[in-house]
Enzyme design. Structure first.
Site, PDB file in Angstrom:
ATOM      1  N   SER A 230       0.837  -1.197   0.000  1.00  0.00           N
ATOM      2  CA  SER A 230       0.000   0.000   0.000  1.00  0.00           C
ATOM      3  C   SER A 230       0.868   1.241   0.000  1.00  0.00           C
ATOM      4  O   SER A 230       2.003   1.230   0.487  1.00  0.00           O
ATOM      5  CB  SER A 230      -0.900   0.025   1.234  1.00  0.00           C
ATOM      6  OG  SER A 230      -0.138   0.280   2.403  1.00  0.00           O
ATOM      7  N   ASP A 231       0.339   2.321  -0.564  1.00  0.00           N
ATOM      8  CA  ASP A 231       0.924   3.615  -0.248  1.00  0.00           C
ATOM      9  C   ASP A 231       0.655   3.846   1.233  1.00  0.00           C
ATOM     10  O   ASP A 231      -0.219   3.220   1.834  1.00  0.00           O
ATOM     11  CB  ASP A 231       0.318   4.721  -1.113  1.00  0.00           C
ATOM     12  CG  ASP A 231       1.238   5.938  -1.235  1.00  0.00           C
ATOM     13  OD1 ASP A 231       2.125   6.097  -0.372  1.00  0.00           O
ATOM     14  OD2 ASP A 231       1.060   6.733  -2.173  1.00  0.00           O
ATOM     15  N   TRP A 232       1.383   4.773   1.833  1.00  0.00           N
ATOM     16  CA  TRP A 232       1.351   4.936   3.282  1.00  0.00           C
ATOM     17  C   TRP A 232      -0.005   5.481   3.736  1.00  0.00           C
ATOM     18  O   TRP A 232      -0.334   6.633   3.490  1.00  0.00           O
ATOM     19  CB  TRP A 232       2.493   5.834   3.726  1.00  0.00           C
ATOM     20  CG  TRP A 232       3.755   5.107   4.084  1.00  0.00           C
ATOM     21  CD1 TRP A 232       4.494   5.289   5.207  1.00  0.00           C
ATOM     22  CD2 TRP A 232       4.428   4.070   3.349  1.00  0.00           C
ATOM     23  NE1 TRP A 232       5.586   4.430   5.222  1.00  0.00           N
ATOM     24  CE2 TRP A 232       5.559   3.668   4.100  1.00  0.00           C
ATOM     25  CE3 TRP A 232       4.168   3.427   2.144  1.00  0.00           C
ATOM     26  CZ2 TRP A 232       6.439   2.667   3.675  1.00  0.00           C
ATOM     27  CZ3 TRP A 232       5.034   2.431   1.716  1.00  0.00           C
ATOM     28  CH2 TRP A 232       6.146   2.062   2.473  1.00  0.00           C
ATOM     29  N   GLY A 233      -0.800   4.598   4.370  1.00  0.00           N
ATOM     30  CA  GLY A 233      -2.132   4.975   4.815  1.00  0.00           C
ATOM     31  C   GLY A 233      -3.219   4.763   3.779  1.00  0.00           C
ATOM     32  O   GLY A 233      -4.339   5.228   3.963  1.00  0.00           O
ATOM     33  N   ALA A 234      -2.911   4.027   2.711  1.00  0.00           N
ATOM     34  CA  ALA A 234      -3.891   3.841   1.638  1.00  0.00           C
ATOM     35  C   ALA A 234      -4.909   2.745   1.926  1.00  0.00           C
ATOM     36  O   ALA A 234      -5.927   2.653   1.235  1.00  0.00           O
ATOM     37  CB  ALA A 234      -3.185   3.526   0.318  1.00  0.00           C
TER      38      ALA A 234
END
Length: 798
Positions: A230-234
């Site tokens: 994931s992108d960070w916090g996605a």
């Protein structure tokens, strides 16, 4: 396949709890270890144009390890130089190895749909062939040293406004022909260790939960077999993400998501095999990272590579009276705050702490240029300063040539927000006009991450574009200005005359819930060339101190009907007095009578270096795939058939030679005919304005609602802007502001971003920094939905 089998073998030794534990990081930058089976943790770190490794200091707090800041992708893309990108990749990997970083989070190859996107400096091009070819070379370089990459952001992340929640509404032809094509091109050449999913929604589903995107397309259609993170916090719904093919959640936000996965398996709601697959990919990634050792690197050599890369990526946009290169003995006025402290990189997660920064003025002096300096403007302000302007004009009157360093300050473009316009600071525009009146021999040197309006272009004789050229940009510009390096950069994005000419102008950045790509395939030169619209500078444009002629175009056939590629060759001769490099661009033009098509599309390019009088033959290989459109009925590529013009060009508007071939149609091709229900796509002579009915016809489904419906419950994607007027919303605005302000203590975020991030980020992102667990965030959403008892139970962790 041996390594993946080994990974499955190791996973078979794990308990269900241990497997689910592997599916999220241990903190912001590390995977989890499992000492029982001898599985270590590995580290990832931001890129893509320099290593950004965060470390914790007991006194200073979170700091970033200094590293070489190479030019950003907006600059290196203009090199059109695969070998240069490969060598940059090798250097980046060496720095990763020296800091025990196992995966570098790059490259970014999202398509430049609009020049307003605040993160365009991280991306290569508006064209997927350029993006795919250069990204592939970069990945080959990094991974040749035993360091992994993360190709990002997959997919349709083409803006910063509401990037974490917006639904990108795009028709299938545009999705595959433009926005996914670069990713696919990379995967035909090299296998990045990881792919990073984007924040946004695609077809109404978050990328992190999207089986169509992560499995049906990325794995099945494109053949990717590595790890998806994931992108960070996605992450939106973690259990759905596992089923969809999201292997690793980053960063760690507590045990709740891992526990959800375990419960779902035990309840029969999630196939245990899906967990095994994800866990095995995490194990395989860790195993790959164990194959390389710690190493050191030569920082001086990397600085020289950064200087070479910036110089070879610099674009000479205009050069009247051959003002450059500077004549020997010329008296030079160097003007502009950026001449002392250049703008050399963008802001956000890619922001590097450089090992050193070359001062453009100092580098000119080192090369023997007779120069004096005046500031001309205050880089921290937009307001013209009459005293500074007059000092600059006085200096300009005394000199033979003026080098005027201008561009966009950090506050104008960054990850996290999009620009409202293409304007430059008014103090710089006023300075350019006044200085050019004082001395007509002005060279404007531009530092910016994306397109700016050049309404002053006719006031100066020469414009040199560096984009964001990294820590050595000062020396690189000096090399080009003095003729030590002959400029060879070419634009990888079109420069329109004004913002209103951009095809996405009416539709960017969209609404609260959606952004509609109504322009379809007509992005960049595909639009401008089809509409025959004047531009400031076309795609592929870039001048040189020398000149090149094209001759002897040869094709080894006049039809492309089978599996055998068609060979195209052309001779290029350096007809000038300087050694230089030319980027030969091959476009294919096919104007259908039935479906809407672009005037031409880039299909290949080669960069060659020639001494004066030297001739080289450039050879291209075309296949039927290069003639294809994406057939939405067949969900695959098809050839319509007919005549195809092969164009050898120096830019999209500078066609040097051409020839026509034929191709037989694919028997099962179903050609999309929208002449009756979407005629606006067939005649672009008056611009592109797409009514709802036409967009819906091309989209092939109803247009999703722009805003949250009145009876629609809030979800984890609710933003504070939607609830800020409620009592609970005001409380969380206060809490959110404290969280956002904390983020500005790092190198990653500038203070001006606080409010924007605060009001447009979804509540789910609060679990990254606030101390709230994902379960408590669910409780907050319940409270917004007036489920008071359930909300408080969740807040208490029940």
């Amino acid at each position: 396949m041996e390594q993946i089998n080994d990974a499955f073998q190791l996973v078979s030794q794990l308990t269900l709890s241990e497997k689910t534990n592997l599916l999220s990081g241990s903190d912001k930058w590390h995977t989890k270890e499992n000492s029982r089976v001898g599985l270590p943790s590995i580290m990832v770190a931001d890129g893509p144009h320099g290593l950004r490794k965060e470390v914790s200091d007991p006194v200073k707090g979170i700091t970033t390890v200094p590293a070489t800041c190479f030019p950003t992708a907006s600059a290196t893309g203009c090199s059109f130089d695969r070998d240069l990108l490969r060598r940059i990749g090798v250097a980046l990997a060496e720095e990763c190895r020296s800091e025990d970083v196992d995966v570098l989070l790059g490259p970014g190859l999202n398509c430049k749909r609009s020049p307003l996107c605040g993160r365009n400096f991280e991306y290569f091009s508006e064209d997927p062939v350029v993006s795919g070819e250069l990204a592939a070379a970069y990945i080959k370089g990094v991974q040749s040293q035993g360091v992994g990459t993360s190709m990002k952001h997959f997919a349709l992340n083409n803006q910063e406004y509401r990037r974490m929640t917006t639904d990108a509404v795009v028709d299938e032809r545009a999705i595959f022909e433009l926005y996914l094509s670069g990713f696919e091109r990379v995967l035909r050449q090299v296998h990045p260790w990881t792919v990073m999913c984007s924040y946004n929604r695609v077809k109404g589903i978050n990328a992190s939960d999207n089986q169509w995107l992560l499995t049906d397309v990325l794995r099945t259609k494109f053949g990717f077999n590595g790890l998806v993170m994931s992108d960070w916090g996605a992450v939106n719904e973690r259990v759905k993400g596992v089923s969809a093919g999201l292997d690793l959640e980053m960063p760690y936000v507590g045990p709740y998501h891992d526990q959800q996965i375990e419960k779902a398996v035990l309840a029969g709601e999630l196939d245990a095999a899906a967990v095994d697959r994800c866990a095995a990919r995490v194990v395989e990634l860790v195993q790959k990272a164990q194959s390389r050792a710690h190493a050191s690197y030569d920082s001086a050599a990397h600085h020289m590579l950064a200087r070479e890369a910036s110089a070879n990526s610099t674009v000479l946009l205009k050069n009247e009276d051959s003002l450059l290169p500077l004549k020997a003995g010329a008296r030079v006025a160097v003007i502009g705050a950026f001449a002392k402290i250049p703008r050399y990189q963008g802001a956000g997660s890619s922001k590097v702490v450089p090992l050193q920064i070359d001062s453009p003025f100092d580098e000119l002096l080192k090369l023997g240029v007779f120069a004096e300096y005046a500031a001309g403007y205050d880089a921290a302000s937009d307001d013209p300063d009459e005293r500074l302007i007059e000092e600059a004009c006085a200096l300009a009157r005394e000199k033979d040539v003026v080098l005027l360093y201008v561009g966009l300050p950090d506050r104008y473009e960054s990850e996290g927000f999009d620009r409202p316009s293409l304007a430059m600071p008014q103090n710089q525009v006023a300075l350019i006009r006044r200085v050019s009146e004082a001395n007509p021999n002005v060279v404007a040197i531009l530092f910016c991450g994306s397109v700016v309006e050049l309404e002053w272009a006719d006031s100066v004789k020469t414009i040199l574009l560096s984009y964001l050229g990294g820590q050595a940009v000062g020396g690189a510009v000096a090399d080009v200005a003095t003729g030590k390096v002959c400029p060879s950069g070419k634009l990888t994005e079109s420069w329109p005359l004004k913002l209103e000419d951009v095809p996405s102008y009416q539709y960017f950045p969209g609404y609260t819930r959606t952004v509609e790509y109504r322009e379809s395939i007509f992005v960049g030169y595909r639009y401008y060339d089809t509409a025959k619209m004047p531009v400031r500078y076309p795609f592929g444009h870039g001048l040189s101190y020398t000149s090149f002629s094209y001759s002897n175009l040869k094709l080894d056939g006049n039809a492309l009907d089978g599996e055998t590629p068609l060979t195209v060759s052309v001779d290029v001769t350096n007809t000038g007095a300087y050694s230089g490099a030319e980027v030969v661009q091959l476009y294919v033009s096919h104007r259908s009578d039935i479906m809407f098509t672009a005037e031409q599309e880039l299909k290949a390019f080669e960069k060659i270096t020639l001494a004066p009088g030297e001739t080289k033959s450039v050879v291209f290989s075309l296949t039927r795939r290069d003639l294809c459109y994406y057939d939405t009925a067949n969900n695959d590529w098809r050839v319509e058939g007919g005549d195809y013009e092969i164009r050898l060009s120096s830019s999209s508007r500078d066609i040097r030679l051409s020839a026509t071939i034929s191709a037989a149609p694919d028997a099962d091709a179903q050609i999309p005919d929208h002449r009756a229900d979407a005629p606006c796509y067939y005649d672009l002579s008056h611009g592109i304005s797409v009514p709802d009915s036409a967009f819906e016809a091309v989209l092939g489904r109803p247009i999703p609602p722009h805003e949250r419906q009145q009876d629609e419950p809030h979800t984890l994607n609710v933003t504070l802007s939607e609830v800020q007027n409620t009592l609970l919303g005001k409380l969380f605005v206060f809490i959110g502001r404290k969280i956002a302000e904390k983020a500005t203590d790092t190198d990653e975020v500038d203070n001006g971003l606080v409010d924007h991030i605060l009001y447009t980020s979804p509540l789910r992102i609060m679990s990254m920094e606030s101390g709230f667990t994902p379960r408590q965030i669910e409780g907050i959403v319940m409270l917004f939905n007036k489920k008071i008892l359930s909300g408080f139970r969740a807040l208490l962790g029940k």
